[in-house]
Design a protein around this motif. Structure first.
Motif, PDB file in Angstrom:
ATOM      1  N   PHE A 129       0.816  -1.212   0.000  1.00  0.00           N
ATOM      2  CA  PHE A 129       0.000   0.000   0.000  1.00  0.00           C
ATOM      3  C   PHE A 129       0.854   1.267   0.000  1.00  0.00           C
ATOM      4  O   PHE A 129       1.877   1.344   0.670  1.00  0.00           O
ATOM      5  CB  PHE A 129      -0.893   0.023   1.238  1.00  0.00           C
ATOM      6  CG  PHE A 129      -1.675   1.313   1.392  1.00  0.00           C
ATOM      7  CD1 PHE A 129      -2.874   1.476   0.737  1.00  0.00           C
ATOM      8  CD2 PHE A 129      -1.180   2.352   2.164  1.00  0.00           C
ATOM      9  CE1 PHE A 129      -3.595   2.668   0.858  1.00  0.00           C
ATOM     10  CE2 PHE A 129      -1.881   3.541   2.293  1.00  0.00           C
ATOM     11  CZ  PHE A 129      -3.098   3.693   1.638  1.00  0.00           C
ATOM     12  N   SER A 130       0.382   2.262  -0.735  1.00  0.00           N
ATOM     13  CA  SER A 130       0.929   3.613  -0.646  1.00  0.00           C
ATOM     14  C   SER A 130      -0.186   4.605  -0.909  1.00  0.00           C
ATOM     15  O   SER A 130      -1.112   4.333  -1.691  1.00  0.00           O
ATOM     16  CB  SER A 130       2.058   3.833  -1.656  1.00  0.00           C
ATOM     17  OG  SER A 130       2.473   5.200  -1.645  1.00  0.00           O
ATOM     18  N   SER A 131      -0.075   5.748  -0.283  1.00  0.00           N
ATOM     19  CA  SER A 131      -1.028   6.823  -0.551  1.00  0.00           C
ATOM     20  C   SER A 131      -0.929   7.296  -1.995  1.00  0.00           C
ATOM     21  O   SER A 131      -1.877   7.871  -2.538  1.00  0.00           O
ATOM     22  CB  SER A 131      -0.751   8.000   0.399  1.00  0.00           C
ATOM     23  OG  SER A 131       0.585   8.460   0.244  1.00  0.00           O
ATOM     24  N   THR A 132       0.206   7.028  -2.655  1.00  0.00           N
ATOM     25  CA  THR A 132       0.425   7.482  -4.025  1.00  0.00           C
ATOM     26  C   THR A 132      -0.085   6.505  -5.073  1.00  0.00           C
ATOM     27  O   THR A 132      -0.136   6.846  -6.257  1.00  0.00           O
ATOM     28  CB  THR A 132       1.920   7.724  -4.275  1.00  0.00           C
ATOM     29  OG1 THR A 132       2.621   6.480  -4.110  1.00  0.00           O
ATOM     30  CG2 THR A 132       2.489   8.738  -3.296  1.00  0.00           C
ATOM     31  N   THR A 133      -0.419   5.291  -4.673  1.00  0.00           N
ATOM     32  CA  THR A 133      -0.864   4.270  -5.629  1.00  0.00           C
ATOM     33  C   THR A 133      -2.256   3.751  -5.266  1.00  0.00           C
ATOM     34  O   THR A 133      -3.253   4.219  -5.794  1.00  0.00           O
ATOM     35  CB  THR A 133       0.147   3.118  -5.704  1.00  0.00           C
ATOM     36  OG1 THR A 133       0.398   2.606  -4.373  1.00  0.00           O
ATOM     37  CG2 THR A 133       1.456   3.583  -6.315  1.00  0.00           C
ATOM     38  N   CYS A 338      -2.381   4.697   6.516  1.00  0.00           N
ATOM     39  CA  CYS A 338      -3.063   3.406   6.384  1.00  0.00           C
ATOM     40  C   CYS A 338      -4.581   3.654   6.363  1.00  0.00           C
ATOM     41  O   CYS A 338      -5.099   4.439   7.152  1.00  0.00           O
ATOM     42  CB  CYS A 338      -2.693   2.495   7.556  1.00  0.00           C
ATOM     43  SG  CYS A 338      -3.552   0.904   7.546  1.00  0.00           S
ATOM     44  N   LEU A 339      -5.287   2.982   5.449  1.00  0.00           N
ATOM     45  CA  LEU A 339      -6.720   3.208   5.297  1.00  0.00           C
ATOM     46  C   LEU A 339      -7.551   2.594   6.420  1.00  0.00           C
ATOM     47  O   LEU A 339      -8.712   2.937   6.597  1.00  0.00           O
ATOM     48  CB  LEU A 339      -7.207   2.636   3.951  1.00  0.00           C
ATOM     49  CG  LEU A 339      -6.677   3.310   2.685  1.00  0.00           C
ATOM     50  CD1 LEU A 339      -7.314   2.691   1.462  1.00  0.00           C
ATOM     51  CD2 LEU A 339      -6.943   4.809   2.716  1.00  0.00           C
ATOM     52  N   MET A 340      -6.946   1.679   7.167  1.00  0.00           N
ATOM     53  CA  MET A 340      -7.689   0.983   8.217  1.00  0.00           C
ATOM     54  C   MET A 340      -7.474   1.662   9.556  1.00  0.00           C
ATOM     55  O   MET A 340      -6.379   2.164   9.851  1.00  0.00           O
ATOM     56  CB  MET A 340      -7.277  -0.484   8.287  1.00  0.00           C
ATOM     57  CG  MET A 340      -7.407  -1.195   6.958  1.00  0.00           C
ATOM     58  SD  MET A 340      -7.133  -2.955   7.098  1.00  0.00           S
ATOM     59  CE  MET A 340      -8.569  -3.439   8.033  1.00  0.00           C
TER      60      MET A 340
END
Length: 343
Positions: A129-133, A338-340
């Motif tokens: 995971f990345s905030s950019t992808t 992190c999205l969670m």
């Protein structure tokens, strides 16, 4: 029988030389990439894309003038759809959504709506995971889905850096390369696309997840005293990026007189960063600085274990949320991107 749409997300790439500049503009205009207010970001994206287009066109010329990422993603989508529907009670249909070039989210969301699924499953083809992808693609999709009135229950994944099929596929691809160098001093280099250090410092878990993937692959290989290292490629601009760079590690291997096995650890399909940067530019550098042998491992592509791993994640997904490979948060609490929610 429930109808389930599985949307695969990837970066995308230009499909002709004249598409290079608009592709680059779309990339750098993304607020997840250039974190500036809209008017200034537009100007910066326009400037960067115009300046970089000639160089990028030369790079894509090695690939016939276009990126192979869409046909490769189509092959992955076809393999995954076949795996999901093999003996399943539900009907799965895969769709491909690219972030910076066709097919764009708005068009794909309309296709999904026309298919009228009972459920939509979102699957980024970014294991880490990345905030950019991943985050950028998921946000773009949510906006597009609202725009076309796609209201089907939706769930999906943010990351799967240690998923068993992914790890097994990498290990199986690496083993013959290591065997080829048996008896020679060598180092396994896990090369991932870099990020500006400030993005990671601000709470992006990408580097942490890349390192976890590499660790799991090394464990799976089970090679005693294996020499390995994580490094980062594709730096752009003057700011500080994640280190060590792949170039630095190639120079170090040359100084030490050892061979290298390069693993594109954050890419699941072949494109310019693997076929040109790793296979041509870095191979040339390795020869220049005295690396004994330079071997590059293929991306996981449609490897049976990788596709089976993706299918297993999709089939066991429950609820209407964005989840990690195991359903819970896997990132340490300090990574605020992190999205969670913190567990």
């Amino acid at each position: 029988m429930a109808k389930k749409a599985v949307v695969l997300f990837n970066l995308g790439g230009p499909d002709a030389p004249e598409a290079v500049e608009p592709f680059l503009f779309n990339l750098f205009y993304d607020p997840a990439i250039i974190r500036l207010p809209t008017p200034l970001r537009w100007l910066v994206a326009k400037l960067i894309s115009r300046r970089r287009a000639p160089v990028a066109q030369e790079i894509y010329a090695f690939l016939g003038g276009s990126s192979p990422i869409l046909p490769q993603t189509k092959a992955q989508a076809k393999a995954l759809e076949h795996s999901l529907n093999d003996g399943a009670d539900d009907l799965h249909k895969t769709f491909i959504c690219m972030r910076y070039w066709h097919p764009f989210a708005a068009d794909v969301a309309r296709e999904v709506k026309d298919w009228n699924p009972d459920e939509v499953i979102l699957l980024p083809l970014y294991p880490q995971f990345s905030s950019t992808t991943s985050a950028s693609s998921l946000k773009d999709w949510q906006c597009a889905a609202r725009g076309v009135g796609l209201n089907a229950p939706t769930a999906g994944f943010c990351c799967y850096p240690t998923e068993a099929g992914l790890i097994s596929a990498y290990a199986e691809l690496i083993e013959p390369k290591l065997a080829q160098l048996q008896g020679k001093p060598c180092r396994l280099l896990f090369s991932a696309h870099g990020l500006p250090q400030k993005i990671v410092d601000a709470g992006d878990p990408y580097q942490w997840q890349v390192e976890r993937t590499a660790e799991k692959v090394v464990d799976k290989l089970g090679v005693e005293n294996l020499d390995w290292k994580v490094c980062y490629q594709s730096r752009v601009g003057p700011m500080k990026w994640l280190e060590p760079s792949t170039e630095t590690e190639i120079h170090r291997a040359g100084e030490e007189g050892i061979s290298l096995v390069i693993v594109p650890i954050a890419f699941v399909s072949e494109h310019s960063e693997t076929l040109v940067e790793l296979d041509i530019e870095y191979a040339k550098l390795a020869k220049k600085v005295g690396v004994d042998e330079y071997l590059r491992v293929n991306t996981v592509g449609v490897h049976e274990d990788f596709i089976a791993g993706l299918a297993a994640m999709v089939l066991k997904l429950s609820g209407q949320s964005i989840q990690s490979e195991n359903g819970g948060r896997i990132c340490p609490s300090g990574f605020k991107d992190c999205l969670m929610l913190a567990s």
